[in-house]
Design a protein around this motif. Structure first.
Motif, short mmCIF file in Angstrom:
data_model
loop_
_atom_site.label_atom_id
_atom_site.label_comp_id
_atom_site.label_asym_id
_atom_site.label_seq_id
_atom_site.Cartn_x
_atom_site.Cartn_y
_atom_site.Cartn_z
N HIS A 93 2.64 10.58 3.95
CA HIS A 93 1.29 10.13 3.59
C HIS A 93 0.35 10.52 4.72
CE1 HIS A 93 -1.58 6.62 2.29
NE2 HIS A 93 -2.02 7.80 1.92
N ASN A 139 0.83 -1.21 0.00
CA ASN A 139 0.00 0.00 0.00
C ASN A 139 0.86 1.26 0.00
OD1 ASN A 139 0.64 0.86 2.71
ND2 ASN A 139 -0.84 -0.61 3.50
N THR A 198 -3.65 11.02 -4.63
CA THR A 198 -4.81 11.29 -3.77
C THR A 198 -5.83 10.15 -3.80
OG1 THR A 198 -5.87 12.52 -5.57
CG2 THR A 198 -4.59 13.80 -3.97
N ILE A 199 -5.40 8.94 -4.18
CA ILE A 199 -6.35 7.82 -4.19
C ILE A 199 -6.71 7.38 -2.78
CG2 ILE A 199 -5.63 6.97 -6.45
CD1 ILE A 199 -4.08 4.75 -4.98
N ASP A 200 -5.91 7.81 -1.79
CA ASP A 200 -6.17 7.44 -0.39
C ASP A 200 -5.53 8.52 0.49
OD1 ASP A 200 -6.65 6.28 2.01
OD2 ASP A 200 -5.32 4.57 1.72
N ASN A 236 -9.30 4.18 8.92
CA ASN A 236 -10.57 3.46 8.79
C ASN A 236 -11.00 2.79 10.09
OD1 ASN A 236 -10.85 4.02 6.03
ND2 ASN A 236 -9.58 2.27 5.45
N ARG A 239 -3.61 10.48 5.98
CA ARG A 239 -4.90 9.86 5.69
C ARG A 239 -5.71 9.69 6.97
NH1 ARG A 239 -5.15 4.39 6.77
NH2 ARG A 239 -6.86 4.16 5.30
N ASN A 275 -7.88 -3.52 -0.76
CA ASN A 275 -7.30 -2.77 -1.88
C ASN A 275 -6.00 -3.40 -2.36
OD1 ASN A 275 -9.35 -0.72 -1.78
ND2 ASN A 275 -8.32 0.12 0.01
N SER A 284 -1.07 0.35 -3.85
CA SER A 284 -2.53 0.46 -3.78
C SER A 284 -2.92 1.43 -2.69
CB SER A 284 -3.14 -0.92 -3.46
OG SER A 284 -2.95 -1.23 -2.09
N ALA A 285 -4.20 1.73 -2.61
CA ALA A 285 -4.73 2.44 -1.45
C ALA A 285 -4.56 1.57 -0.21
CB ALA A 285 -6.21 2.76 -1.66
N VAL A 286 -4.54 2.20 0.96
CA VAL A 286 -4.39 1.47 2.21
C VAL A 286 -5.63 0.61 2.45
CG1 VAL A 286 -4.17 1.70 4.72
CG2 VAL A 286 -2.84 3.18 3.21
N GLY A 287 -5.42 -0.56 3.02
CA GLY A 287 -6.53 -1.49 3.28
C GLY A 287 -6.28 -2.80 2.59
#
Length: 462
Positions: free
Chosen positions: A423, A290, A409-411, A428, A425, A317, A311-314
């Motif tokens: 980073h 991520n 800015t995807i995450d 979640n 964010r 993803n 990828s985005a975090v998670g």
């Protein structure tokens, strides 16, 4: 204290008012919503869901509430009892079940618990499915089964052994070499289910485990997030026992970190780096992590002539990006290893087996292995959120302030500078803004994080 409802599951603190905490009523509400979603997926006569839990104090209470709710919906339950997140994921697949629920709040302190929800592949729900569960819970129009159609519970205590057997059968797990090496390893199981599963795996691999905090009573002896500042006892025990290295996992065993033979942190970020290096030596392919993970994985992947993507975090993803790129190894920089040859989920047990295979292959020490990788240093800090804080506006302001830099800015907002990155964010799983930075020294990474914390606080007061 708080109840966090997201597409990745329901997480909250035990006790307090309904809808503000993870109370018995909330546990029933979201278990019912999930069970209803399961039944929406396929029109059939019988449904089965696997349920397991970590060892936290509230686990048995929450599990009984969840299982009996599923029974009330006419869904059969496979009860794994004390388990790990990856073990439940493996069980869903091996049982050909319709889904799974892990009752764990991962690295959160003991007052927290959560329902982590899986689909019929043993993978976390995607955004659309997760939102559907939330919508069902909000609507509250759930239809339960009549008396002759109630579900049943069957207990299965074999899945630690079955999970380990699946790992031992992997081509890249070199059982013979590991046994020949005669490793001695200290295990910090944070008094949760890693204290059961990790020693069992080590013994099956011919490794001598030295147990530290391996009683699964949910009384975490230190902050359960596997960070350096929480692991003094493990570091000291490795030296005292003259062990080859130390292992620490979080309460549900999907995060993995090592301590070298000198009692120094291997670096949580470097768990994935080392395992990926081993996998890529034997299996050409691409990698994924991520956006908050170290650049070191990119460097190692490129050394092997392959491609790295972020990828985005998670976890969901990362998994989707791995499937899209047909990656052979991936995960998250928090020590989460995803090895598709076994399953698409973060799994400390397979990470340990692959790391031991790598170490046996190299015939070197853990500290020497770490010295062979690019040196980056990360800072992971956070800002507590208050109800009046407009996080989206703050992140937008930071994006605009650094518009001349490379920004993703995807995450949240990731700003890539030439020598380092930051980073920002919204979490979640907790009411915080996470600030991750990476630089060529710990001092530089910490200073960069502190600088951005100050800038965010300044903008929040404007």
């Amino acid at each position: 204290m708080t109840l966090i409802k997201s597409i990745s599951g329901i997480r909250g603190t035990i006790g307090g008012p309904q809808k503000e905490n993870l109370t018995p009523i909330d546990a029933v509400t979201y278990a019912a919503a999930y069970g209803t979603w399961v039944k929406e997926q396929r029109n059939k006569d019988n449904y089965r869901v696997v349920v397991g839990r970590d060892a936290r104090i509230s686990g048995e209470m929450i599990q009984q509430l969840v299982m009996n709710t599923l029974i009330g919906l006419g869904i059969d339950v496979i009860d794994l009892g004390l388990s790990t997140t990856p073990t439940v994921e493996v069980a869903v697949d091996l049982e050909h079940a319709d889904g799974g629920i892990i009752l764990t709040a991962s690295h959160n302190p003991k007052q927290w618990n959560a329902l982590k929800l899986l689909n019929n592949k043993g993978e976390f729900l995607n955004a659309a499915a997760g939102q559907r569960v939330l919508d069902i819970a909000e609507a509250g129009q759930i239809s339960f089964a009549e008396v002759d159609a109630l579900g049943k519970v069957s207990r299965n205590d074999a899945y630690f052994d079955l999970h380990i057997e699946e790992i031992l059968n992997l081509d890249l797990v070199n059982v013979e070499a590991i046994k020949k090496a005669g490793f001695k390893v200290v295990v910090d199981g944070v008094n949760s289910t890693g204290g059961i599963a990790v020693p069992l795996l080590l013994e099956a691999l011919g490794v001598q485990p030295v147990k530290l905090y391996c009683t699964p009573n949910g009384e975490f002896p230190h902050n359960p997030e596997p960070l350096k500042e929480h692991l003094t006892d493990l570091m000291e025990m490795v030296i005292k026992e003259r062990a080859d290295f130390g292992i620490v996992v979080d309460p549900d065993v999907d995060r993995l970190a090592f301590v070298d033979e000198k009692g120094e942190m291997f670096g949580e970020e470097y768990t994935l780096v080392a395992v990926a290096d081993y996998v890529l030596r034997h299996t050409p392919g691409d990698t994924v992590s991520n956006m908050s993970s170290s650049r070191a994985l990119r460097d190692v992947t490129q050394k092997h002539g392959r491609n790295y993507t972020a990828s985005a975090v998670g976890e969901v993803n990362v998994v989707q990006q791995m499937k899209d790129t047909n990656a052979v190894i991936g995960g998250e920089g928090n020590g989460g290893i995803i090895y598709p040859e076994l399953h698409y989920g973060r799994d400390s047990l397979v990470g340990i087996a692959l790391f031991l295979s790598h170490l046996a292959d190299e015939r070197t020490s853990v500290s020497a292995m770490r010295a062979g990788y690019p040196s980056y240093y990360m800072s992971k800090k956070k800002i507590e959120l208050t109800p009046d804080l407009d996080v989206d506006a703050l992140l937008k302001a930071m994006e605009e302030a650094y518009a001349s830099e490379e920004i993703k800015t995807i995450d949240g907002v990731k700003i890539d500078f030439a020598e380092n990155w930051v980073h920002l964010r919204k979490s979640n799983t907790e009411p915080i803004i996470r600030i991750y930075t990476e630089a060529k020294s710990q001092e530089a990474a910490d200073a960069l994080a502190d600088r951005f914390i100050a800038e965010i606080k300044e903008k929040s007061m404007q």
